[in-house]
Motif scaffolding. Sequence first.
Motif, PDB file in Angstrom:
ATOM      1  N   ASN A  59     -14.633 -34.940   5.298  1.00  0.00           N
ATOM      2  CA  ASN A  59     -15.269 -36.175   4.833  1.00  0.00           C
ATOM      3  C   ASN A  59     -14.246 -37.279   4.652  1.00  0.00           C
ATOM      4  N   LEU A  60     -12.975 -36.885   4.463  1.00  0.00           N
ATOM      5  CA  LEU A  60     -11.923 -37.880   4.238  1.00  0.00           C
ATOM      6  C   LEU A  60     -10.557 -37.261   4.548  1.00  0.00           C
ATOM      7  N   VAL A  61      -9.685 -38.072   5.164  1.00  0.00           N
ATOM      8  CA  VAL A  61      -8.290 -37.675   5.377  1.00  0.00           C
ATOM      9  C   VAL A  61      -7.402 -38.711   4.683  1.00  0.00           C
ATOM     10  N   VAL A  62      -6.480 -38.222   3.857  1.00  0.00           N
ATOM     11  CA  VAL A  62      -5.540 -39.110   3.160  1.00  0.00           C
ATOM     12  C   VAL A  62      -4.143 -38.789   3.682  1.00  0.00           C
ATOM     13  N   ASP A  63      -3.551 -39.750   4.403  1.00  0.00           N
ATOM     14  CA  ASP A  63      -2.220 -39.544   4.971  1.00  0.00           C
ATOM     15  C   ASP A  63      -1.191 -40.223   4.056  1.00  0.00           C
ATOM     16  N   LEU A  64      -0.225 -39.436   3.585  1.00  0.00           N
ATOM     17  CA  LEU A  64       0.746 -39.936   2.592  1.00  0.00           C
ATOM     18  C   LEU A  64       2.067 -40.311   3.263  1.00  0.00           C
ATOM     19  N   HIS A  65       2.456 -41.554   3.074  1.00  0.00           N
ATOM     20  CA  HIS A  65       3.711 -42.077   3.651  1.00  0.00           C
ATOM     21  C   HIS A  65       4.561 -42.717   2.564  1.00  0.00           C
ATOM     22  N   ASN A  66       5.786 -43.113   2.968  1.00  0.00           N
ATOM     23  CA  ASN A  66       6.645 -43.911   2.086  1.00  0.00           C
ATOM     24  C   ASN A  66       7.190 -45.091   2.864  1.00  0.00           C
ATOM     25  N   PRO A 108     -15.725 -47.211  14.297  1.00  0.00           N
ATOM     26  CA  PRO A 108     -16.837 -47.061  15.247  1.00  0.00           C
ATOM     27  C   PRO A 108     -18.169 -47.542  14.679  1.00  0.00           C
ATOM     28  N   THR A 109     -18.323 -47.458  13.332  1.00  0.00           N
ATOM     29  CA  THR A 109     -19.568 -47.943  12.703  1.00  0.00           C
ATOM     30  C   THR A 109     -19.228 -48.625  11.375  1.00  0.00           C
ATOM     31  N   PRO A 110     -20.092 -49.549  10.916  1.00  0.00           N
ATOM     32  CA  PRO A 110     -19.854 -50.184   9.607  1.00  0.00           C
ATOM     33  C   PRO A 110     -19.834 -49.162   8.472  1.00  0.00           C
ATOM     34  N   ASP A 111     -20.574 -48.036   8.652  1.00  0.00           N
ATOM     35  CA  ASP A 111     -20.632 -47.022   7.604  1.00  0.00           C
ATOM     36  C   ASP A 111     -19.254 -46.376   7.391  1.00  0.00           C
ATOM     37  N   VAL A 112     -18.535 -46.109   8.470  1.00  0.00           N
ATOM     38  CA  VAL A 112     -17.184 -45.520   8.335  1.00  0.00           C
ATOM     39  C   VAL A 112     -16.274 -46.508   7.611  1.00  0.00           C
ATOM     40  N   HIS A 113     -16.389 -47.780   7.964  1.00  0.00           N
ATOM     41  CA  HIS A 113     -15.583 -48.827   7.320  1.00  0.00           C
ATOM     42  C   HIS A 113     -15.873 -48.876   5.820  1.00  0.00           C
ATOM     43  N   LEU A 122     -13.332 -48.123   2.637  1.00  0.00           N
ATOM     44  CA  LEU A 122     -13.078 -49.058   1.535  1.00  0.00           C
ATOM     45  C   LEU A 122     -13.401 -48.418   0.187  1.00  0.00           C
ATOM     46  N   GLU A 123     -14.435 -47.565   0.159  1.00  0.00           N
ATOM     47  CA  GLU A 123     -14.778 -46.850  -1.084  1.00  0.00           C
ATOM     48  C   GLU A 123     -13.631 -45.937  -1.516  1.00  0.00           C
ATOM     49  N   ALA A 124     -13.130 -45.153  -0.563  1.00  0.00           N
ATOM     50  CA  ALA A 124     -12.037 -44.207  -0.879  1.00  0.00           C
ATOM     51  C   ALA A 124     -10.786 -44.979  -1.277  1.00  0.00           C
ATOM     52  N   ALA A 125     -10.472 -46.035  -0.528  1.00  0.00           N
ATOM     53  CA  ALA A 125      -9.256 -46.815  -0.792  1.00  0.00           C
ATOM     54  C   ALA A 125      -9.359 -47.502  -2.158  1.00  0.00           C
ATOM     55  N   SER A 126     -10.544 -48.019  -2.478  1.00  0.00           N
ATOM     56  CA  SER A 126     -10.741 -48.683  -3.776  1.00  0.00           C
ATOM     57  C   SER A 126     -10.589 -47.678  -4.913  1.00  0.00           C
ATOM     58  N   ALA A 127     -11.059 -46.442  -4.678  1.00  0.00           N
ATOM     59  CA  ALA A 127     -11.005 -45.412  -5.727  1.00  0.00           C
ATOM     60  C   ALA A 127      -9.563 -45.032  -6.081  1.00  0.00           C
ATOM     61  N   THR A 128      -8.610 -45.261  -5.192  1.00  0.00           N
ATOM     62  CA  THR A 128      -7.208 -44.903  -5.497  1.00  0.00           C
ATOM     63  C   THR A 128      -6.670 -45.706  -6.665  1.00  0.00           C
ATOM     64  N   GLY A 129      -7.184 -46.932  -6.819  1.00  0.00           N
ATOM     65  CA  GLY A 129      -6.704 -47.797  -7.906  1.00  0.00           C
ATOM     66  C   GLY A 129      -5.399 -48.500  -7.588  1.00  0.00           C
ATOM     67  N   ILE A 151      -8.388 -40.452  13.467  1.00  0.00           N
ATOM     68  CA  ILE A 151      -9.445 -39.823  12.664  1.00  0.00           C
ATOM     69  C   ILE A 151     -10.604 -40.814  12.490  1.00  0.00           C
ATOM     70  N   VAL A 152     -10.256 -42.055  12.182  1.00  0.00           N
ATOM     71  CA  VAL A 152     -11.263 -43.100  11.998  1.00  0.00           C
ATOM     72  C   VAL A 152     -12.042 -43.342  13.300  1.00  0.00           C
ATOM     73  N   GLU A 153     -11.340 -43.363  14.407  1.00  0.00           N
ATOM     74  CA  GLU A 153     -12.012 -43.569  15.695  1.00  0.00           C
ATOM     75  C   GLU A 153     -12.973 -42.430  16.002  1.00  0.00           C
ATOM     76  N   ALA A 154     -12.687 -41.244  15.441  1.00  0.00           N
ATOM     77  CA  ALA A 154     -13.584 -40.092  15.618  1.00  0.00           C
ATOM     78  C   ALA A 154     -14.742 -40.136  14.610  1.00  0.00           C
ATOM     79  N   GLY A 155     -14.804 -41.201  13.805  1.00  0.00           N
ATOM     80  CA  GLY A 155     -15.947 -41.386  12.901  1.00  0.00           C
ATOM     81  C   GLY A 155     -15.768 -40.790  11.518  1.00  0.00           C
ATOM     82  N   ILE A 156     -14.531 -40.381  11.178  1.00  0.00           N
ATOM     83  CA  ILE A 156     -14.256 -39.788   9.864  1.00  0.00           C
ATOM     84  C   ILE A 156     -13.399 -40.772   9.060  1.00  0.00           C
TER      85      ILE A 156
END
Length: 304
Positions: free
Chosen positions: A112-119, A137-142, A146-153, A174-179
């Motif tokens: 449902n979500l992939v979080v890639d951690l970088h520095n 690929p769809t507005p829903d993925v976007h 944004l929901e997941a990114a906003s939740a990080t704080g 991953i995003v292009e694959a709809g996830i």
Amino acid sequence: MRDIIQRRIPVLLADSKIPGPVVWLTACIHGDEVAGTAIVHEVFASLKKSGLKCGAVHAFPLVNSMGFENVSRYINSDREDLNRCFPGDRAGSMGQQLARRLFDTIMKTAPNLVVDLHNDWVRSVPYVLVDPPHIYPTPDVHRRVLEAASATGVLLVEDSDVFHPLRNTLAGAIVEAGIPAITIESGGAFAIDEESVVEGKTAVLSVLQSMGMIDASESIASRKELMTPLMYTNRPLCTTSGLIRFSVSPGQKIKKGQLLARVYSAFGSDEESLRATVDGFVLGVEDHARVLPGKEVIAIAEQC
Ligand SMILES: [Zn+2]
């Protein structure tokens, strides 16, 4: 020697055995960006202690073991950047083959979500990076990104393919694959900054909490409202060579036209003044004092 066949990539799994979201954490895809590995360790320790209410969390805590051993961003002496090899190719280069295995392993779990951690640069603030709207690929993925990114704080920044090639990154593929996928830049590379680890751990647990996978606690209470991303820019670039001295620090609010840095010659003469092209925040500044024409020396989140 290309001994990829001999190597194993570590995998972690916390499985509640109760139906729910599947989340992947990936860290150290760039071998010198090590804080993500410690963040994964901390998140799993927290899940072990407090329990996972539903779903499963998978992780690749140290993707690029070769880069890690060589203190290098790259996976091999060909300087192949694994995070430009996705979704990969079974018959491709070493990086493309490795990317394919990683991508297929992740996708097989129907995440449902992939979080890639970088520095980022040593002197930088944590931020979460999302791809620009045209990548999805769809507005829903976007919206879910944004929901997941906003939740990080943490500070939300929208990347731009004007400044970086965004194709072929793990999050992009991953995003292009709809996830949904997000990238967290948790402070500086090379050494582990414990403050960044705490911030990164809190960001990841906040996302899990927003997905109903863990309980809210005093330190973890994710935000519900969507944040508007700030726009990433690496402008201005240097146009001269010399020794750079910054007048601003990461996290500082800046105004368009404000002095950011000066470049000096070996004799001490002032060669160039770099001024902000936009209003915003400084995300990070270059690690090395030596600069060259065309060099990227600062990252800024533009406030539109
Ligand atoms: Zn990176």
